[in-house]
Scaffold this motif. Sequence first.
Motif, PDB file in Angstrom:
ATOM      1  N   THR A 170       2.854   0.972  15.641  1.00  0.00           N
ATOM      2  CA  THR A 170       3.347   0.629  14.113  1.00  0.00           C
ATOM      3  C   THR A 170       2.148  -0.193  13.538  1.00  0.00           C
ATOM      4  O   THR A 170       1.826   0.109  12.343  1.00  0.00           O
ATOM      5  N   CYS A 171       1.672  -1.097  14.263  1.00  0.00           N
ATOM      6  CA  CYS A 171       0.565  -2.005  13.521  1.00  0.00           C
ATOM      7  C   CYS A 171      -0.636  -0.832  13.199  1.00  0.00           C
ATOM      8  O   CYS A 171      -1.051  -1.204  12.210  1.00  0.00           O
ATOM      9  N   LEU A 172      -0.791   0.104  13.795  1.00  0.00           N
ATOM     10  CA  LEU A 172      -2.022   0.821  13.636  1.00  0.00           C
ATOM     11  C   LEU A 172      -1.691   1.528  12.253  1.00  0.00           C
ATOM     12  O   LEU A 172      -2.517   2.037  11.439  1.00  0.00           O
ATOM     13  N   LEU A 173      -0.430   2.130  12.361  1.00  0.00           N
ATOM     14  CA  LEU A 173       0.207   2.909  11.127  1.00  0.00           C
ATOM     15  C   LEU A 173       0.106   2.029   9.746  1.00  0.00           C
ATOM     16  O   LEU A 173      -0.052   2.557   8.815  1.00  0.00           O
ATOM     17  N   ILE A 174       0.432   0.681   9.856  1.00  0.00           N
ATOM     18  CA  ILE A 174       0.691   0.041   8.600  1.00  0.00           C
ATOM     19  C   ILE A 174      -0.571  -0.766   8.334  1.00  0.00           C
ATOM     20  O   ILE A 174      -0.694  -1.563   7.240  1.00  0.00           O
ATOM     21  N   SER A 175      -1.442  -0.933   9.269  1.00  0.00           N
ATOM     22  CA  SER A 175      -2.804  -1.745   8.854  1.00  0.00           C
ATOM     23  C   SER A 175      -3.455  -1.335   7.747  1.00  0.00           C
ATOM     24  O   SER A 175      -3.934  -2.089   7.168  1.00  0.00           O
ATOM     25  N   PRO A 176      -3.472   0.141   7.349  1.00  0.00           N
ATOM     26  CA  PRO A 176      -4.184   0.238   6.214  1.00  0.00           C
ATOM     27  C   PRO A 176      -3.402   0.073   4.933  1.00  0.00           C
ATOM     28  O   PRO A 176      -4.257  -0.540   3.863  1.00  0.00           O
ATOM     29  N   ILE A 177      -2.143  -0.082   4.956  1.00  0.00           N
ATOM     30  CA  ILE A 177      -1.617  -0.646   3.822  1.00  0.00           C
ATOM     31  C   ILE A 177      -1.622  -2.135   3.726  1.00  0.00           C
ATOM     32  O   ILE A 177      -1.829  -2.639   2.676  1.00  0.00           O
ATOM     33  N   ILE A 178      -1.778  -2.843   4.800  1.00  0.00           N
ATOM     34  CA  ILE A 178      -1.915  -4.292   4.684  1.00  0.00           C
ATOM     35  C   ILE A 178      -3.292  -4.562   4.259  1.00  0.00           C
ATOM     36  O   ILE A 178      -3.670  -5.518   3.286  1.00  0.00           O
ATOM     37  N   ALA A 179      -4.434  -3.723   4.770  1.00  0.00           N
ATOM     38  CA  ALA A 179      -5.874  -3.941   4.439  1.00  0.00           C
ATOM     39  C   ALA A 179      -5.969  -3.772   2.954  1.00  0.00           C
ATOM     40  O   ALA A 179      -6.700  -4.362   2.277  1.00  0.00           O
ATOM     41  N   LEU A 180      -5.281  -2.689   2.517  1.00  0.00           N
ATOM     42  CA  LEU A 180      -5.304  -2.234   0.900  1.00  0.00           C
ATOM     43  C   LEU A 180      -4.818  -3.595   0.198  1.00  0.00           C
ATOM     44  O   LEU A 180      -5.508  -3.979  -0.866  1.00  0.00           O
ATOM     45  N   LEU A 181      -3.650  -3.992   0.547  1.00  0.00           N
ATOM     46  CA  LEU A 181      -3.136  -5.149  -0.267  1.00  0.00           C
ATOM     47  C   LEU A 181      -4.051  -6.403  -0.340  1.00  0.00           C
ATOM     48  O   LEU A 181      -4.347  -7.035  -1.025  1.00  0.00           O
ATOM     49  N   ILE A 182      -4.731  -6.767   0.914  1.00  0.00           N
ATOM     50  CA  ILE A 182      -5.551  -7.868   0.894  1.00  0.00           C
ATOM     51  C   ILE A 182      -6.960  -7.617   0.249  1.00  0.00           C
ATOM     52  O   ILE A 182      -7.318  -8.461  -0.466  1.00  0.00           O
ATOM     53  N   ASN A 183      -7.459  -6.412   0.513  1.00  0.00           N
ATOM     54  CA  ASN A 183      -8.464  -6.258  -0.326  1.00  0.00           C
ATOM     55  C   ASN A 183      -8.550  -5.960  -1.879  1.00  0.00           C
ATOM     56  O   ASN A 183      -9.532  -6.394  -2.744  1.00  0.00           O
ATOM     57  N   VAL A 232       3.488   7.127   0.618  1.00  0.00           N
ATOM     58  CA  VAL A 232       2.307   6.603   0.153  1.00  0.00           C
ATOM     59  C   VAL A 232       1.321   7.672  -0.245  1.00  0.00           C
ATOM     60  O   VAL A 232       1.096   8.674   0.614  1.00  0.00           O
ATOM     61  N   PRO A 233       0.745   7.910  -1.411  1.00  0.00           N
ATOM     62  CA  PRO A 233      -0.173   9.025  -1.763  1.00  0.00           C
ATOM     63  C   PRO A 233      -1.209   8.967  -0.950  1.00  0.00           C
ATOM     64  O   PRO A 233      -1.723   8.013  -0.644  1.00  0.00           O
ATOM     65  N   GLY A 234      -1.748  10.292  -0.683  1.00  0.00           N
ATOM     66  CA  GLY A 234      -2.909  10.552   0.222  1.00  0.00           C
ATOM     67  C   GLY A 234      -4.187   9.648  -0.260  1.00  0.00           C
ATOM     68  O   GLY A 234      -4.906   9.317   0.626  1.00  0.00           O
ATOM     69  N   THR A 235      -4.274   9.764  -1.591  1.00  0.00           N
ATOM     70  CA  THR A 235      -5.445   9.037  -2.005  1.00  0.00           C
ATOM     71  C   THR A 235      -5.497   7.273  -1.771  1.00  0.00           C
ATOM     72  O   THR A 235      -6.360   6.823  -1.227  1.00  0.00           O
ATOM     73  N   VAL A 236      -4.180   6.882  -1.710  1.00  0.00           N
ATOM     74  CA  VAL A 236      -4.040   5.436  -1.396  1.00  0.00           C
ATOM     75  C   VAL A 236      -4.099   5.392   0.201  1.00  0.00           C
ATOM     76  O   VAL A 236      -4.684   4.277   0.440  1.00  0.00           O
ATOM     77  N   VAL A 237      -3.463   6.216   0.811  1.00  0.00           N
ATOM     78  CA  VAL A 237      -3.601   6.205   2.504  1.00  0.00           C
ATOM     79  C   VAL A 237      -5.300   6.056   2.688  1.00  0.00           C
ATOM     80  O   VAL A 237      -5.734   5.558   3.732  1.00  0.00           O
ATOM     81  N   ALA A 238      -6.042   7.161   2.027  1.00  0.00           N
ATOM     82  CA  ALA A 238      -7.311   7.371   2.187  1.00  0.00           C
ATOM     83  C   ALA A 238      -8.079   5.982   2.173  1.00  0.00           C
ATOM     84  O   ALA A 238      -8.873   5.418   2.997  1.00  0.00           O
ATOM     85  N   ILE A 239      -7.917   5.351   0.914  1.00  0.00           N
ATOM     86  CA  ILE A 239      -8.742   3.872   0.501  1.00  0.00           C
ATOM     87  C   ILE A 239      -8.125   3.074   1.599  1.00  0.00           C
ATOM     88  O   ILE A 239      -8.848   2.254   2.213  1.00  0.00           O
ATOM     89  N   GLY A 240      -6.824   3.020   1.908  1.00  0.00           N
ATOM     90  CA  GLY A 240      -6.252   2.091   2.709  1.00  0.00           C
ATOM     91  C   GLY A 240      -7.029   2.000   4.193  1.00  0.00           C
ATOM     92  O   GLY A 240      -7.100   1.135   4.960  1.00  0.00           O
ATOM     93  N   VAL A 241      -7.168   3.162   4.781  1.00  0.00           N
ATOM     94  CA  VAL A 241      -7.555   3.471   6.036  1.00  0.00           C
ATOM     95  C   VAL A 241      -9.041   3.214   5.916  1.00  0.00           C
ATOM     96  O   VAL A 241      -9.751   2.727   7.098  1.00  0.00           O
ATOM     97  N   LEU A 242      -9.713   3.518   4.959  1.00  0.00           N
ATOM     98  CA  LEU A 242     -11.071   3.295   4.778  1.00  0.00           C
ATOM     99  C   LEU A 242     -11.578   1.891   4.885  1.00  0.00           C
ATOM    100  O   LEU A 242     -12.811   1.350   5.732  1.00  0.00           O
ATOM    101  N   ILE A 243     -10.873   0.777   4.571  1.00  0.00           N
ATOM    102  CA  ILE A 243     -11.228  -0.441   4.317  1.00  0.00           C
ATOM    103  C   ILE A 243     -11.267  -1.055   5.682  1.00  0.00           C
ATOM    104  O   ILE A 243     -12.450  -1.521   6.135  1.00  0.00           O
ATOM    105  N   PRO A 244     -10.084  -0.904   6.536  1.00  0.00           N
ATOM    106  CA  PRO A 244     -10.520  -1.797   7.953  1.00  0.00           C
ATOM    107  C   PRO A 244     -11.503  -1.015   8.749  1.00  0.00           C
ATOM    108  O   PRO A 244     -12.153  -1.734   9.735  1.00  0.00           O
ATOM    109  N   PHE A 245     -11.523   0.152   8.746  1.00  0.00           N
ATOM    110  CA  PHE A 245     -12.277   1.064   9.878  1.00  0.00           C
ATOM    111  C   PHE A 245     -14.046   0.850   9.362  1.00  0.00           C
ATOM    112  O   PHE A 245     -14.922   0.918   9.945  1.00  0.00           O
TER     113      PHE A 245
END
Length: 547
Positions: free
Chosen positions: A20-33, A379-392
């Motif tokens: 669950t943390c892996l799946l929501i980490s992009p959203i959390i990283a997006l909000l922080i960034n 969450v839209p695909g573009t938003v997920v993409a940006i969210g995943v990109l930030i932490p990795f």
Amino acid sequence: MKLNLISNATLYKLLPWAVTCLLISPIIALLINSFSSDPQGSFQHLFDTVLLTYSLNTLLLILGVMSLSFIFAMPVAWFVACCEFPSRTILQWALMLPLAIPPYIVAIVYTDLLDFSGPLQRLLRGVMGWQRAGDYYFPEIRTLFGAILILSLALYPYLYLLLRGAFLGQSGSLFQAARSLGASPLRAFYRVSLPLSRSAIAVGLSLIAMESLGDFATVNYFAVSTLTTAVYDTWLELGSLTTAAKISSLMLLALVILISLENYSRRKQKVYQRGGATHTQLRFVLCGWQKWGALTFSWILLVAAFILPLFTLCYYALSYFSASLTAALWQYTLNSVWLAIIVAGLALLIALTVNFYQRLCPGLFARTTIRLSSLGYAVPGTVVAIGVLIPFTELDLGVNQLLLENGFSGIGLFFSGSLFILVVAYLVRFSAIAVGSIDSSLAQVSPSLDLASRSLGQNAFQTIRRVNFPLIKKGMLTAIILVFIEAMKELPTALLLRPFNFETLATYVYQFVSDEMIEYAALPALLIVLMGLIPFIIVNRLLEKST
């Protein structure tokens, strides 16, 4: 009675939360960034210039698609669920088929048919003797309304499926009672059937709104600037990840508001129905103009949303078959298929993990893992993409720096520049589909079966393997197929995150469309449709057998 079947299973309790943390980490990283500073000033520039226009276009797009989808879906759902007329049995499943065609492919077909150089306008000019575009008026397809129309044709099945199920589940006696009190069929429908379907309408329209908000290819192809296109442009053209994160956060806020309003509007709604004859047993036999009206509306919708795009793709694919059938096409098809299979398999494992955690260790924590692991689909695909990109990206930088400090060579963009990040993004987006499918299947398995197995000396994992798995086989297969279909069609995430020299069928089609080479896009587009259509038919047959 709670099924606390596992004791001291710390690992099993931690695994669902890790997933669950892996799946929501992009959203959390997006909000922080999104709260970090923007040294380039890109967001402020957008805010001062075009952000309001983009937001207004997005709002109009969502409202337009929701309204038109309702106009399309509500009548046909009522016809096939509550009325008897010729070809009803065909239409009840055929009206779901537009889900197999991505909206941007429908946009390609209609643009080619309705443009100035398309066959329809050529026919009009030949018949009427017109020579130039200024000699006559013809509505332009590449507009906001054109995008609304195309998305509505592609997305109305979401609402149709839910409404048809709602109408079939209603007590037909209530409708008959309204008729006996003097209400006309139309008035009885609006006063009885429609209010009882409010929950299905709200959920269906919410899904359509989320899909509309997340659409990139259709609006971009029609040159309609929305928040989704703004995320794409700010990242790929301006190179500002922070600005893309800020815009993505605005889209997340819009989603939260949308879902909250939908839940608030139904906060006091409670619907209870007594058993009795259903609409299936009390179907109206349509005659005369009513029969022909239902037939005409239903078949025109099906032709416009599915049959015409499919036949147009087949025509172009056959006409340009030798030129389109290349080694690259086979390679990209293979890329799409095995990527979708990997994502579907991993999504199923995630779904089984969190659902069996809830079944074996019920409680607030287990329910929370289910809800959090399903956030990504909204969450839209573009938003997920940006969210995943930030932490990795940060992970790559940290690992490389650590290796260099200790005298080792760097590994480059091992996480953010490989297929790893694309698979993770797909899982964030589509795991919710598998979670929901397994959840609904397990809900039909009585907990007493688990207790009986335990009383016979089977441990928890033996119970899962020997009792639960055989009973949810259809749900597992449905989960795999649905995630496979969505992964095959996904475009925005693949466009933003695919590694160098890696293409999927969706990105391959998009390249041809961007270059206005629609004829060469037909064969790969047709492959996408077939890859989604065949599994879709299998799922439909499974659902029919289970009812």
